[in-house]
Design an enzyme around this catalytic site. Sequence first.
Site, PDB file in Angstrom:
ATOM      1  N   GLU A 266     114.974  26.377 -20.922  1.00 23.22           N
ATOM      2  CA  GLU A 266     115.037  27.549 -20.039  1.00 23.22           C
ATOM      3  C   GLU A 266     114.376  27.247 -18.693  1.00 23.22           C
ATOM      4  OE1 GLU A 266     113.285  32.144 -19.870  1.00 23.22           O
ATOM      5  OE2 GLU A 266     112.633  30.753 -21.443  1.00 23.22           O
ATOM      6  N   LYS A 329     120.974  35.774 -18.819  1.00 23.94           N
ATOM      7  CA  LYS A 329     120.142  36.461 -19.805  1.00 23.94           C
ATOM      8  C   LYS A 329     120.270  37.974 -19.673  1.00 23.94           C
ATOM      9  CE  LYS A 329     115.447  36.521 -21.713  1.00 23.94           C
ATOM     10  NZ  LYS A 329     114.062  36.053 -21.551  1.00 23.94           N
ATOM     11  N   CYS A 377     115.485  32.475 -24.773  1.00 20.77           N
ATOM     12  CA  CYS A 377     114.115  32.847 -25.157  1.00 20.77           C
ATOM     13  C   CYS A 377     114.058  34.078 -26.050  1.00 20.77           C
ATOM     14  CB  CYS A 377     113.268  33.013 -23.886  1.00 20.77           C
ATOM     15  SG  CYS A 377     111.488  33.023 -24.193  1.00 20.77           S
TER      16      CYS A 377
END
Length: 498
Positions: A266, A329, A377
């Site tokens: 990430e 995301k 994440c």
Amino acid sequence: MYHIYKKNFFKFFYAILFGIIGIKSFAPYNIWFCSIFSLCGLQLILLYSNSLKESTLIGFFWGIGFFGYGISWIYISISNFSDNLFIVNIILISILIIYLSLYPAIFSFLINFFFKNTKITRFIFASPSIWQIIEYIRSSLFTGFSWLQFGYTQIDGPLKYIAPIFGVEMITFLLMIISGLIIFSLIKKRFFVFFISLILLFSSKFFKEYKWYIENPKKKATIALVQGNIPQKLKWNHDFIKKIKEKYLNLSKYYLSKVDIIIWPESAIPSNELENNEFLTNLDLILRNKKTSLITGIIESNKNQYFNSIIVLGDETPYHYPTKNRYKKYHLVPFGEFIPIKNKISFVKIPQSNFIPGKYKQNQLIVKNIYFSSSICYEIIFSKQIRDNFKKNTDILLTLSNDSWFGNSIGPHQHFQMARMRALELGRPLIRVSNNGITGIINANGQIKNILPQFISGILYSDIVGTIGETPYFYFGSLPIWLITLFFLIISILINKK
């Protein structure tokens, strides 16, 4: 109030203790039966409550022990990487723990308000139903925080085989029933009920040999997972961006042309994608010449809007911004990637808190004709989101992360444990790449195939094979657990009226 605390000190103390014990069932401790012990303790203490106020406080203090210990690692990120005063950091983590502790407090109030008696109905039907509803609210309200659901403790426990059929929520539901049966058997001295709880606990092993998936040799790739181990305090320092990119390139260059896919974590490139256009274009050309693709996290900006994104380089089509083969995301971290009602809490100063969410449903990444269902994440903890983005032609699950915010704490281990559950639920291997660990490959049965040690710069080289086949959880999702919850709740209400 003081009189209540003085009179019931030991009840509150044991409630905190049983809450703390519950965390021992999660990673890195993995003592799965502590989950049952913790839930038994909560339900037992509630039986000896003398008032609704006391019941509520018992649940609240259980939550203080459970969440106070279980998410204490969040303080590391707030303290080390924000510009807040010490007292502000203490207030922030305290508010979060107190807020989360309200959920078991509400459960305790409701169960003792509506089902005060010790009929078996309370333990089999009412408790698991109310707990499921309360947990759903916790995972949904204010963007949701579904961390530390007890079902995750069974990833190496006897109930794990339920996950591909009904998902992690059903495992939590069963743990509530099992703990309730144990308490009922103790207080009523009906040991056959205890025997039933054991049967229920180990019955899922009947599904142990059933495989919901098969490997697809046509979707095989060699991969190199790069764990950069960039110190968090340097990662977002603009002066170090060039050195960070050089480090990832140096770690990766040996594997060019030797593997099909290289994967960086990430925000491995922690700067604006447009500002890196020349770097990305040149790297894309090198990768295509070497017949190796790269998946990397990066910060995407568009009209002063910032996205935490994943892009692919080395495709057959040359890189140009904005490529379609990307993921943005969706589920952002409150007070981490965005600050709710920012104008009302301007005293809170946290970096990287101005991201915009992508769409809830997004296309898969396609790399070397392999279809990756992706997440970044925090998103991997949301089973519904992962399932809703999963397709029948998904070959592999992919999640990129950066857990260096949390240092050498239990947080990254809990995070990795939840990733394992997603692989088990959907019957797909899962690749997880994190800046400082835990980086690893998880088989479609939830077992760890390969893993890199934390806090090192290194490469995890392996092959991986996609799978085909659909689990019942893919088809039905949370529908069965909600039908059962509704049915159990109706049954408990009807019997309780008699």
